[in-house]
Design a protein around this motif. Structure first.
Motif, short mmCIF file in Angstrom:
data_model
loop_
_atom_site.label_atom_id
_atom_site.label_comp_id
_atom_site.label_asym_id
_atom_site.label_seq_id
_atom_site.Cartn_x
_atom_site.Cartn_y
_atom_site.Cartn_z
N UNK A 264 -42.65 -39.18 2.95
CA UNK A 264 -41.34 -39.84 2.98
C UNK A 264 -40.23 -38.82 3.20
N UNK A 265 -40.33 -37.69 2.49
CA UNK A 265 -39.32 -36.62 2.68
C UNK A 265 -39.34 -36.13 4.12
N UNK A 266 -40.54 -35.93 4.68
CA UNK A 266 -40.64 -35.46 6.07
C UNK A 266 -40.00 -36.44 7.04
N UNK A 267 -40.25 -37.73 6.84
CA UNK A 267 -39.65 -38.74 7.71
C UNK A 267 -38.13 -38.76 7.56
N UNK A 268 -37.64 -38.57 6.33
CA UNK A 268 -36.20 -38.51 6.13
C UNK A 268 -35.56 -37.34 6.88
N UNK A 269 -36.21 -36.18 6.83
CA UNK A 269 -35.70 -35.01 7.55
C UNK A 269 -35.71 -35.27 9.05
N UNK A 270 -36.79 -35.89 9.55
CA UNK A 270 -36.87 -36.21 10.98
C UNK A 270 -35.75 -37.17 11.37
N UNK A 271 -35.45 -38.14 10.49
CA UNK A 271 -34.37 -39.07 10.78
C UNK A 271 -33.02 -38.38 10.87
N UNK A 272 -32.76 -37.45 9.94
CA UNK A 272 -31.49 -36.70 9.98
C UNK A 272 -31.39 -35.92 11.28
N UNK A 273 -32.49 -35.29 11.69
CA UNK A 273 -32.49 -34.51 12.93
C UNK A 273 -32.16 -35.40 14.14
N UNK A 274 -32.77 -36.58 14.20
CA UNK A 274 -32.54 -37.48 15.33
C UNK A 274 -31.12 -38.04 15.34
N UNK A 275 -30.59 -38.33 14.14
CA UNK A 275 -29.25 -38.89 14.06
C UNK A 275 -28.17 -37.85 14.36
N UNK A 276 -28.50 -36.57 14.24
CA UNK A 276 -27.53 -35.50 14.54
C UNK A 276 -28.01 -34.69 15.75
N UNK A 278 -28.71 -32.55 18.80
CA UNK A 278 -27.94 -31.65 19.66
C UNK A 278 -28.83 -30.97 20.69
N UNK A 279 -29.99 -31.58 20.93
CA UNK A 279 -30.90 -31.03 21.92
C UNK A 279 -31.98 -30.14 21.32
N UNK A 280 -32.02 -29.98 20.00
CA UNK A 280 -33.01 -29.12 19.35
C UNK A 280 -33.67 -29.87 18.19
N UNK A 281 -35.01 -29.88 18.19
CA UNK A 281 -35.75 -30.55 17.11
C UNK A 281 -36.03 -29.53 16.01
N UNK A 282 -34.98 -29.20 15.23
CA UNK A 282 -35.12 -28.19 14.18
C UNK A 282 -35.97 -28.68 13.00
N UNK A 283 -36.13 -30.01 12.88
CA UNK A 283 -36.89 -30.56 11.75
C UNK A 283 -38.37 -30.20 11.80
N UNK A 284 -38.82 -29.69 12.95
CA UNK A 284 -40.25 -29.37 13.07
C UNK A 284 -40.67 -28.32 12.04
N UNK A 285 -39.77 -27.40 11.66
CA UNK A 285 -40.15 -26.34 10.73
C UNK A 285 -40.31 -26.84 9.30
N UNK A 286 -39.31 -27.57 8.73
CA UNK A 286 -39.56 -28.11 7.38
C UNK A 286 -40.70 -29.12 7.36
#
Length: 302
Positions: A264-276, A278-286
């Motif tokens: 659930x935490x991972x999906x939440x982080x992915x959602x924040x990344x998609x909603x903000x 800027x052309x970079x999927x930074x959520x891949x690391x966490x």
């Protein structure tokens, strides 16, 4: 090569009365109920210092370094299951039989073997539905230390054991000291470590989901009515979705709850990344770090 050794331990053996009949009547419902009961039993065993050694079908074997704690775990288990079964139809109740023996066993890796295990299994088979039967070696250790009564059943014949094993039925309702029965509340009462969730959705959880849905709808309405080209409601709605997911996970029994919480935490982080975005999927690391923790937890499960 695996290490083989011997030890003196308390063996706790349990299985379900009429499991074949229950499966024939309702396979999916019976399996779901078995999972809930086994999860509760496992937590109670761990809370009393024991460990689940093995499970198969409807059966379970655990061992305890303390004889007293093994009997207390069995009593707590039967009391907990009694509350669960009270909410089920009479012909669909999942009644466990428990046998407990103190004996010398062979330990190989995480499993145990020997006459000590066989005796516990035979004691379990002789128990009544929802009951507990213990050997005389267990009785000698707990008779003045656990708030229950005992009924002598006589010698129990066990395969490969020359002499009968004296056995006792544990009478849970015959408590003789000041410890209150589980259904009563009080500040000094020792609470069971696990509560079994009913099969139907909890009313409190339904209300929470309804409230979260109304809040999300109101936020979307406010965003649309005050539209200035930005869908700002996506962030609070994501937070509400995470809250709803954690509320669901709190009582679900289909998956390991700790691993599901990480997902659930991972999906939440992915959602924040998609909603903000800027052309970079930074959520891949966490997410990669969370996936590694999930993998370790999964691989270290017993």
């Amino acid at each position: 090569m695996s290490e083989t050794r011997r030890k003196l331990t308390t063996i706790f053996c349990a299985d379900v009365q009429d499991y074949t009949r229950l499966m024939g009547a309702d396979e999916e419902g019976t399996l779901a109920a078995l999972k809930r009961c086994r999860e509760a039993m496992g937590r109670l065993i761990e809370s009393h210092g024991g460990r689940v050694v093995n499970t198969w079908g409807d059966g379970l074997i655990a061992d305890f370094p303390s004889v007293v704690e093994a009997v207390r775990a069995a009593v707590d288990t039967q009391n907990e299951l009694a509350g669960f079964n009270a909410r089920r139809p009479e012909d669909g109740r999942m009644l466990f039989r428990i046998g407990i023996n103190l004996g010398d066993v062979i330990v190989e890796d995480d499993d145990i073997y020997g006459d000590g295990v066989n005796i516990a299994a035979r004691l379990q088979a002789s128990a009544s539905a929802g009951g507990i039967v213990i050997s005389s070696t267990v009785y000698d250790q707990v008779r003045n230390k656990v708030a229950v009564g005992f009924e002598f059943l006589g010698p129990l014949m066990v395969k490969n054991v020359d002499e009968g094993v004296p056995s006792y039925a544990v009478k849970i309702g015959d408590a003789k000291d000041e410890t209150p029965p589980p259904q009563r509340s009080g500040p000094a009462q020792r609470q069971p470590a696990a509560q079994i969730a009913d099969a139907s959705p909890l009313p409190g959880r339904r209300r929470l989901f309804a409230v979260l849905g109304v809040i999300a709808a109101v936020l979307i309405g406010i965003n649309l009515l005050s539209w200035q080209g930005v869908f700002w409601a996506r962030f609070p709605i994501l937070a509400l979705a995470v809250v709803a997911a954690f509320a669901w996970n709190r009582n679900q029994t289909l998956f390991n709850r700790k691993i599901t919480s990480l997902a659930i935490v991972a999906l939440g982080i992915a959602g924040i990344n998609l909603f903000t975005w800027t052309g970079q999927f930074w959520a891949v690391w966490p997410i990669l770090g969370i996936a590694a923790v999930m993998g370790l937890r999964w691989s270290m499960r017993r």
